[in-house]
Design a protein around this motif. Structure first.
Motif, mmCIF file in Angstrom:
data_model
loop_
_atom_site.group_PDB
_atom_site.id
_atom_site.type_symbol
_atom_site.label_atom_id
_atom_site.label_comp_id
_atom_site.label_asym_id
_atom_site.label_seq_id
_atom_site.Cartn_x
_atom_site.Cartn_y
_atom_site.Cartn_z
ATOM 1 N N GLY A 101 -62.919 23.338 43.592
ATOM 2 C CA GLY A 101 -61.917 24.332 43.198
ATOM 3 C C GLY A 101 -62.564 25.674 42.957
ATOM 4 N N ASP A 102 -61.729 26.699 42.947
ATOM 5 C CA ASP A 102 -62.220 28.063 42.759
ATOM 6 C C ASP A 102 -61.113 28.823 42.032
ATOM 7 O OD1 ASP A 102 -62.756 30.807 43.125
ATOM 8 O OD2 ASP A 102 -63.855 30.423 44.976
ATOM 9 N N VAL A 103 -61.407 29.307 40.836
ATOM 10 C CA VAL A 103 -60.343 29.928 40.033
ATOM 11 C C VAL A 103 -59.812 31.211 40.667
ATOM 12 C CG1 VAL A 103 -61.130 28.897 37.853
ATOM 13 C CG2 VAL A 103 -61.907 31.192 38.467
ATOM 14 N N SER A 104 -60.544 31.759 41.641
ATOM 15 C CA SER A 104 -60.078 33.003 42.270
ATOM 16 C C SER A 104 -59.060 32.737 43.376
ATOM 17 C CB SER A 104 -61.272 33.789 42.841
ATOM 18 O OG SER A 104 -61.791 33.119 43.969
ATOM 19 N N LEU A 105 -58.840 31.464 43.698
ATOM 20 C CA LEU A 105 -57.926 31.136 44.800
ATOM 21 C C LEU A 105 -56.576 30.649 44.278
ATOM 22 C CD1 LEU A 105 -60.402 29.181 47.132
ATOM 23 C CD2 LEU A 105 -59.792 31.618 47.202
ATOM 24 N N VAL A 128 -64.064 27.728 30.997
ATOM 25 C CA VAL A 128 -65.290 28.483 30.703
ATOM 26 C C VAL A 128 -65.635 29.440 31.850
ATOM 27 C CG1 VAL A 128 -67.729 28.198 30.044
ATOM 28 C CG2 VAL A 128 -66.091 26.426 29.427
ATOM 29 N N ALA A 129 -65.198 29.094 33.071
ATOM 30 C CA ALA A 129 -65.612 29.862 34.261
ATOM 31 C C ALA A 129 -65.185 31.316 34.163
ATOM 32 C CB ALA A 129 -64.984 29.235 35.511
ATOM 33 N N ALA A 130 -66.078 32.187 34.585
ATOM 34 C CA ALA A 130 -65.760 33.620 34.639
ATOM 35 C C ALA A 130 -66.856 34.321 35.410
ATOM 36 C CB ALA A 130 -65.692 34.203 33.224
ATOM 37 N N THR A 131 -66.541 35.489 35.923
ATOM 38 C CA THR A 131 -67.619 36.336 36.393
ATOM 39 C C THR A 131 -68.030 37.171 35.182
ATOM 40 O OG1 THR A 131 -68.313 38.125 37.828
ATOM 41 C CG2 THR A 131 -65.942 37.964 37.448
ATOM 42 N N SER A 224 -60.970 42.530 31.405
ATOM 43 C CA SER A 224 -60.342 41.382 32.093
ATOM 44 C C SER A 224 -60.225 40.183 31.156
ATOM 45 C CB SER A 224 -61.139 41.002 33.344
ATOM 46 O OG SER A 224 -62.379 40.420 32.969
ATOM 47 N N LYS A 225 -61.191 40.037 30.242
ATOM 48 C CA LYS A 225 -61.158 38.916 29.296
ATOM 49 C C LYS A 225 -60.051 39.152 28.259
ATOM 50 C CE LYS A 225 -64.174 36.004 29.185
ATOM 51 N NZ LYS A 225 -64.287 34.683 29.869
ATOM 52 N N ASN A 226 -59.834 40.408 27.876
ATOM 53 C CA ASN A 226 -58.748 40.720 26.952
ATOM 54 C C ASN A 226 -57.404 40.337 27.587
ATOM 55 O OD1 ASN A 226 -56.486 42.280 25.963
ATOM 56 N ND2 ASN A 226 -57.934 43.334 24.632
ATOM 57 N N SER A 247 -70.200 36.110 20.703
ATOM 58 C CA SER A 247 -70.824 37.408 20.987
ATOM 59 C C SER A 247 -71.879 37.174 22.068
ATOM 60 C CB SER A 247 -71.392 38.023 19.703
ATOM 61 O OG SER A 247 -72.222 37.093 19.037
ATOM 62 N N VAL A 248 -73.083 37.672 21.929
ATOM 63 C CA VAL A 248 -74.092 37.432 22.976
ATOM 64 C C VAL A 248 -74.687 36.041 22.748
ATOM 65 C CG1 VAL A 248 -76.244 38.256 24.008
ATOM 66 C CG2 VAL A 248 -74.596 39.894 23.048
ATOM 67 N N ILE A 249 -74.631 35.205 23.772
ATOM 68 C CA ILE A 249 -75.098 33.827 23.599
ATOM 69 C C ILE A 249 -76.589 33.752 23.934
ATOM 70 C CG2 ILE A 249 -74.742 31.416 24.241
ATOM 71 C CD1 ILE A 249 -71.904 32.160 25.126
HETATM 72 N N1 NAP Z 1 -73.431 34.407 28.124
HETATM 73 C C1 NAP Z 1 -72.935 35.143 27.140
HETATM 74 O O1 NAP Z 1 -73.677 35.842 26.395
HETATM 75 C C2 NAP Z 1 -71.449 35.127 26.858
HETATM 76 C C3 NAP Z 1 -70.983 35.809 25.723
HETATM 77 C C4 NAP Z 1 -69.634 35.780 25.433
HETATM 78 C C5 NAP Z 1 -68.756 35.079 26.251
HETATM 79 N N2 NAP Z 1 -69.229 34.442 27.349
HETATM 80 C C6 NAP Z 1 -68.264 33.708 28.186
HETATM 81 O O2 NAP Z 1 -68.746 32.383 28.335
HETATM 82 C C7 NAP Z 1 -68.345 31.868 29.602
HETATM 83 C C8 NAP Z 1 -69.550 31.283 30.309
HETATM 84 O O3 NAP Z 1 -70.544 32.274 30.458
HETATM 85 P P1 NAP Z 1 -72.010 31.911 30.963
HETATM 86 O O4 NAP Z 1 -72.956 32.750 30.229
HETATM 87 O O5 NAP Z 1 -72.175 30.437 30.988
HETATM 88 O O6 NAP Z 1 -71.930 32.477 32.457
HETATM 89 P P2 NAP Z 1 -72.604 31.915 33.781
HETATM 90 O O7 NAP Z 1 -73.886 31.223 33.489
HETATM 91 O O8 NAP Z 1 -72.608 33.063 34.749
HETATM 92 O O9 NAP Z 1 -71.554 30.837 34.293
HETATM 93 C C9 NAP Z 1 -70.322 31.209 34.848
HETATM 94 C C10 NAP Z 1 -69.660 29.978 35.376
HETATM 95 O O10 NAP Z 1 -68.377 30.348 35.919
HETATM 96 C C11 NAP Z 1 -68.290 29.824 37.237
HETATM 97 N N3 NAP Z 1 -67.440 30.641 38.082
HETATM 98 C C12 NAP Z 1 -67.517 31.972 38.316
HETATM 99 N N4 NAP Z 1 -66.578 32.339 39.193
HETATM 100 C C13 NAP Z 1 -65.896 31.215 39.526
HETATM 101 C C14 NAP Z 1 -64.820 30.947 40.393
HETATM 102 N N5 NAP Z 1 -64.243 31.901 41.119
HETATM 103 N N6 NAP Z 1 -64.339 29.689 40.466
HETATM 104 C C15 NAP Z 1 -64.909 28.689 39.748
HETATM 105 N N7 NAP Z 1 -65.956 28.877 38.919
HETATM 106 C C16 NAP Z 1 -66.439 30.125 38.819
HETATM 107 C C17 NAP Z 1 -69.721 29.838 37.753
HETATM 108 O O11 NAP Z 1 -69.798 28.987 38.868
HETATM 109 P P3 NAP Z 1 -70.862 29.207 40.041
HETATM 110 O O12 NAP Z 1 -72.061 28.409 39.643
HETATM 111 O O13 NAP Z 1 -70.154 28.662 41.216
HETATM 112 O O14 NAP Z 1 -71.141 30.677 40.155
HETATM 113 C C18 NAP Z 1 -70.450 29.315 36.520
HETATM 114 O O15 NAP Z 1 -70.315 27.925 36.435
HETATM 115 C C19 NAP Z 1 -67.664 33.010 30.339
HETATM 116 O O16 NAP Z 1 -66.282 32.845 30.208
HETATM 117 C C20 NAP Z 1 -68.112 34.247 29.592
HETATM 118 O O17 NAP Z 1 -67.152 35.275 29.660
HETATM 119 C C21 NAP Z 1 -70.561 34.438 27.689
#
Ligand code: NAP
Length: 330
Positions: A101-105, A128-131, A224-226, A247-249
């Motif tokens: 699956g792909d959340v953008s589709l 959890v998925a996001a860009t 976009s997250k808001n 916040s920053v993880i």
């Molecule tokens: N890291 C931080 O400091 C932080 C802080 C606050 C909030 N967050 C939030 O925490 C969440 C996870 O962040 P993270 O740090 O783990 O980021 P990450 O390592 O970049 O992981 C992002 C995940 O989202 C998936 N994804 C992206 N686009 C997608 C799509 N179109 N369809 C399906 N899956 C998709 C990626 O899959 P692929 O492997 O296929 O790319 C990956 O599994 C996000 O929602 C982010 O906004 C993160």
């Protein structure tokens, strides 16, 4: 004053909490999006370790760079952070299933058969998925992070036996506000308006909108997250929904092992360069503080939020800020 901590009482309380969570997750079907990323990988690890009697964990994975989802799933599950689980609960790994699956589709790119499996078997969703790139073009980030969340909510509404839905947002979804309460804030641009403009394909209007947004918000990502939070909130009347805002993880404090980190973005990259000795000085603003939370703290809040939101079920979304509250020095 030195506070004396009763270690026995703390450990009893932790055991009690763990057994409540085990009971809550027993025999449930879970869907995790973003499981190939840093946070998602950690959520999967903790769910398997603490709640091995889960019925299924479905992980939504998109095919990428000539890799099938089976290859991507194998790479995920072969990650050394799962070695411990394979040793303690070998059978739990067989409960994890990749779903393409792909959340953008449209319709999350799910096949009809897979969608049906999710509808029948999923009780708890972790979206959890996001860009996480700060400077994505507006239409791209809105499609993945905002519309992607709307697509997840459409699926959640179809689930036959939904228990709870957790959306992982960011503590910076309202970076234009100084003090952030645990509630959803609206924006002057409505999610539907932004989505419509982004989907219109009219690049001039998209660019104009982006310019206006960047006058208020630091980047398209947080905006976009808001919008996604608002979509979650607007759809929360029939579902128990939680929004967790880290916040920053940063690297883990304890679990799955001290110092676990899976990416080299931002701060981790800086630490790595300092560790290697290639960065020795940095220009920083003395008054600023970085709000950093260990990934295991964030994972614990996310896993507990799924349970907590069902305890206090009403028609409102519950928000959990997951920050260290590091205020800038005035
Ligand atoms: N890291 C931080 O400091 C932080 C802080 C606050 C909030 N967050 C939030 O925490 C969440 C996870 O962040 P993270 O740090 O783990 O980021 P990450 O390592 O970049 O992981 C992002 C995940 O989202 C998936 N994804 C992206 N686009 C997608 C799509 N179109 N369809 C399906 N899956 C998709 C990626 O899959 P692929 O492997 O296929 O790319 C990956 O599994 C996000 O929602 C982010 O906004 C993160």
């Amino acid at each position: 004053m030195k506070v004396k901590i009763n270690k026995n009482a703390v450990s009893e309380e932790l055991n009690r909490a763990n057994s409540i969570l085990k009971g809550f997750y027993a025999n449930t079907g879970i869907l995790v999006t973003g499981a190939t990323g840093f946070l998602g990988k950690g959520i999967l690890e903790k769910l398997m370790r603490v709640c091995p009697s889960i019925a299924f964990i479905f992980v939504l994975i998109r095919p990428k760079k000539n890799q099938t989802i089976e290859q991507r799933f194998k790479k995920l599950i072969d990650d050394p952070i799962y070695d411990n689980i394979k040793a303690i609960h070998p059978s739990v790994v067989n409960k994890v299933h990749p779903v393409e699956g792909d959340v953008s589709l449209s319709d999350l790119g799910l096949s009809a058969a897979d969608r049906n499996i999710l509808v029948e078997n999923v009780n708890i969703v972790f979206h959890v998925a996001a860009t996480v790139r700060f400077n994505e073009p507006l239409n791209m980030v809105v499609n993945v992070n905002t519309k992607g969340t709307a697509r997840i909510m459409e699926l959640c509404k179809e689930l036959k036996n939904v228990i709870s839905v957790v959306y992982v947002s960011t503590a910076y979804s309202n970076a234009n506000i100084l003090e952030i309460e645990e509630k959803i804030y609206t924006t002057s641009f409505k999610p539907s308006t932004v989505i419509n403009i982004c989907e219109s394909g009219d690049q001039k209007s998209i660019d104009l909108l982006e310019d206006e947004i960047l006058k208020i918000y630091p980047n398209t990502y947080t905006f976009s997250k808001n919008l996604a939070e608002q979509i979650i909130s607007n759809n929360s009347d029939s579902l128990p929904v939680a929004v967790v805002r880290p916040s920053v993880i940063g690297a883990s404090l304890k679990e799955p092992c001290p110092g676990w980190v899976d990416n080299i973005y931002g701060l981790t990259n800086i630490f790595m360069l300092i560790g290697k000795g290639t960065t020795r000085t940095m220009l920083v603003k003395r008054s600023k503080r970085l709000d950093l939370v260990p990934v295991d703290y964030v994972i614990n809040i996310i896993i507990c939020a799924a349970w907590h939101v069902t305890l206090h079920r009403n028609n409102e979304v519950k928000v959990y800020n997951s920050t260290s509250n590091a205020h800038p020095i005035k």
